[in-house]
Design an enzyme around this catalytic site. Structure first.
Site, PDB file in Angstrom:
ATOM      1  N   GLU A  81     -29.881 -16.781  -6.543  1.00 46.91           N
ATOM      2  CA  GLU A  81     -30.267 -18.018  -7.244  1.00 46.91           C
ATOM      3  C   GLU A  81     -30.597 -19.103  -6.242  1.00 46.91           C
ATOM      4  OE1 GLU A  81     -28.562 -21.826  -8.537  1.00 46.91           O
ATOM      5  OE2 GLU A  81     -28.067 -20.435  -6.932  1.00 46.91           O
ATOM      6  N   TRP A  82     -30.599 -18.717  -4.949  1.00 45.01           N
ATOM      7  CA  TRP A  82     -31.066 -19.544  -3.830  1.00 45.01           C
ATOM      8  C   TRP A  82     -30.197 -20.769  -3.546  1.00 45.01           C
ATOM      9  CZ3 TRP A  82     -35.632 -19.934  -7.550  1.00 45.01           C
ATOM     10  CH2 TRP A  82     -36.211 -18.677  -7.731  1.00 45.01           C
ATOM     11  N   GLY A  83     -29.025 -20.844  -4.177  1.00 45.38           N
ATOM     12  CA  GLY A  83     -28.151 -21.996  -3.917  1.00 45.38           C
ATOM     13  C   GLY A  83     -28.501 -23.227  -4.732  1.00 45.38           C
ATOM     14  N   ASP A  84     -29.509 -23.138  -5.602  1.00 45.61           N
ATOM     15  CA  ASP A  84     -29.962 -24.329  -6.338  1.00 45.61           C
ATOM     16  C   ASP A  84     -28.864 -24.933  -7.208  1.00 45.61           C
ATOM     17  OD1 ASP A  84     -32.329 -23.767  -5.162  1.00 45.61           O
ATOM     18  OD2 ASP A  84     -33.484 -23.536  -7.018  1.00 45.61           O
ATOM     19  N   ASN A  85     -28.047 -24.079  -7.827  1.00 47.24           N
ATOM     20  CA  ASN A  85     -26.984 -24.575  -8.720  1.00 47.24           C
ATOM     21  C   ASN A  85     -25.592 -24.335  -8.122  1.00 47.24           C
ATOM     22  OD1 ASN A  85     -28.517 -25.282 -11.411  1.00 47.24           O
ATOM     23  ND2 ASN A  85     -29.372 -23.357 -10.657  1.00 47.24           N
ATOM     24  N   ASP A 143     -32.505 -12.110  -9.574  1.00 47.45           N
ATOM     25  CA  ASP A 143     -33.242 -13.265  -9.055  1.00 47.45           C
ATOM     26  C   ASP A 143     -33.295 -14.394 -10.090  1.00 47.45           C
ATOM     27  OD1 ASP A 143     -34.752 -14.597  -7.152  1.00 47.45           O
ATOM     28  OD2 ASP A 143     -36.174 -12.963  -6.868  1.00 47.45           O
ATOM     29  N   ASP A 197     -35.758 -18.352   0.565  1.00 45.84           N
ATOM     30  CA  ASP A 197     -36.033 -17.147   1.361  1.00 45.84           C
ATOM     31  C   ASP A 197     -36.047 -17.388   2.868  1.00 45.84           C
ATOM     32  OD1 ASP A 197     -36.215 -16.124  -1.108  1.00 45.84           O
ATOM     33  OD2 ASP A 197     -38.280 -15.421  -0.937  1.00 45.84           O
TER      34      ASP A 197
HETATM   35  C1  GLA Z   1     -37.395 -14.314  -4.477  1.00 42.48           C
HETATM   36  C2  GLA Z   1     -36.186 -13.826  -3.706  1.00 42.48           C
HETATM   37  C3  GLA Z   1     -36.631 -12.855  -2.617  1.00 42.48           C
HETATM   38  C4  GLA Z   1     -37.377 -11.702  -3.250  1.00 42.48           C
HETATM   39  C5  GLA Z   1     -38.545 -12.214  -4.074  1.00 42.48           C
HETATM   40  C6  GLA Z   1     -39.202 -11.115  -4.913  1.00 42.48           C
HETATM   41  O1  GLA Z   1     -38.215 -15.105  -3.683  1.00 42.48           O
HETATM   42  O2  GLA Z   1     -35.475 -14.890  -3.162  1.00 42.48           O
HETATM   43  O3  GLA Z   1     -35.531 -12.393  -1.873  1.00 42.48           O
HETATM   44  O4  GLA Z   1     -36.495 -10.954  -4.059  1.00 42.48           O
HETATM   45  O5  GLA Z   1     -38.140 -13.231  -4.997  1.00 42.48           O
HETATM   46  O6  GLA Z   1     -40.283 -11.570  -5.651  1.00 42.48           O
END
Ligand code: GLA
Length: 401
Positions: free
Chosen positions: A181-185, A148, A203
């Site tokens: 990394e959620w796509g941020d970079n 994460d 998420d």
């Molecule tokens: C982030 C991630 C989620 C999950 C939580 C755990 O938000 O994107 O998928 O793993 O952390 O805290």
């Protein structure tokens, strides 16, 4: 000569220690993750119960493999030697025993940590401990690491994920490296040689098309995610996938919405990671999740991510090229009412410029298979007529005649 040998050794060691494990996740990973339903409220009985359900419900048979513990499995502090410790109350038998249990069922074991100083839930992160943590995971026989991006301050994303990749490689156990990394970079631009998948967004949340703000970020429903990141297909392929997040199938949307969500994650060649409580899942939920014909679209060996063909009159139509010149084709009814389609094949052609695949439907006929109803429904010589409920899906496989 001496110089040559040194150069060779340096090149050899770079090659040995700084590449990700190849040959893993050649098709998108299939599994389950604890976060969407349980957050940090996890324990070993729950996880063992989930492993049992993989077998009982036919999910293993359908191809699901990884059982991944998300945030919250650790004690709040490392031990005196700096090692991570499993929470002694939640996991009294420890991680190795849990891995052994999961392996005894013929399944694989995944775990979670974070590139920052702490995980998103406030547990010890891997920053500065990457090699030590990787060795520990290898000693526990971990098969998959979700990594994460909380509490990373000014860390460079590519560098931080490369460090963990190298640490895993050095530890020597083949571990699927799931970048979160959620796509941020824009990891799709740099992570092909770093990890086996990368999250494309923040998420997910269990709704069709909503968005819920949390200050600096927002959680997104199924169609918010798709619409935000539909353009990433050229970055996906065997061993490196766009990850559209753990699924919300069975977590409160309608059965029709769940079918569409599952169909779309399959069309997108996303990892299919279940996020529901399998112990209490309804028959309909399991029927969706264990649908081998839909899973086969996701797992197609070509590893080509699908694309939007059209979006007209409240119908989304998506295509995905498959092996043997077959295609998956998905119609989603985006409206609030049941709608009929009358699709004239003769007025359409398929084209995937990226992969050099074109079909003139006047010349080439296909047999049509309905993947949710498990029926052959004719061919493309005559119009496709069907009724599709609100937010439901008609998912087809077109097989060359
Ligand atoms: C982030 C991630 C989620 C999950 C939580 C755990 O938000 O994107 O998928 O793993 O952390 O805290």
């Amino acid at each position: 000569m001496k110089k040559l040998v040194v150069v060779f050794l340096v090149l050899f060691s770079i090659n040995t220690f700084s590449q990700k494990f190849e040959g893993l996740a050649e098709t998108p990973p299939l599994g389950w993750n604890s976060w969407n339903t349980f957050a940090t409220d996890i324990n070993e009985e729950l996880v063992k119960g989930i492993a049992d359900k993989f077998i009982e419900l036919g999910l293993k048979d359908a191809g699901y493999e990884y059982i991944v513990l998300d945030d919250g499995w650790m004690a709040k502090e490392r031990d005196a030697n700096g090692n991570l410790v499993a929470d002694p109350i939640k996991f009294p038998s420890g991680m190795k025993a849990l891995a052994d249990y999961i392996h005894s069922k013929g399944l694989k074991f995944g775990i979670y940590n974070c590139a920052g100083s702490k995980t998103c839930g406030g547990y010890p992160g891997s920053r500065g401990f990457e090699y030590q943590d990787a060795r520990l995971y290898a000693s526990w026989d971990v098969d998959y690491l979700k990594y994460d991006w909380c509490n990373t301050e000014k860390l460079n994303a590519e560098g931080a994920y490369m460090t963990m990749r190298d640490a895993l490689k050095k530890a020597g156990r083949p571990i699927v490296f799931s970048i979160c990394e959620w796509g941020d970079n824009e990891p799709w631009k740099w992570a092909k040689d770093v990890g086996h998948s990368w999250r494309a967004t923040g998420d997910i949340i269990n709704c069709w098309d909503c968005e819920i703000g949390h200050g600096s970020w927002s959680s997104k429903g199924v169609w918010k995610i798709i619409n935000l990141r539909e353009d990433l297909r050229k970055f996906a392929g065997p061993g490196h996938w766009n990850d559209y997040d753990m699924m919300e199938v069975g977590n409160g949307m309608t059965d029709a919405e769940d079918r569409s969500h599952f169909a779309m994650w399959s069309m997108l060649a996303s990892p299919l990671i279940m996020g529901n409580d399998l112990r209490t899942a309804s028959k309909e939920t399991i029927k969706t999740l264990a649908n081998k014909e839909v899973i086969a679209v996701n797992q197609d060996k070509l590893g080509i991510q699908g694309f939007r063909y059209s979006n007209e009159n409240n119908f989304e139509i998506w295509l995905k090229p498959l092996e043997n010149d077959a295609w998956a084709m998905t119609f989603v009814n985006m409206s609030d009412a049941t709608k009929r389609i009358d699709f004239d094949w003769m007025k359409h052609g398929f084209g995937d410029d990226l992969n050099g695949k074109w079909v003139d439907l006047k010349q080439q006929k296909f047999n049509i298979r309905d993947l949710y109803n498990h029926k052959n429904i004719g061919d493309t010589a005559s119009n496709l007529k069907a009724e599709i409920g609100s937010h439901d899906v008609l998912m087809l496989k077109l097989v060359k005649k």
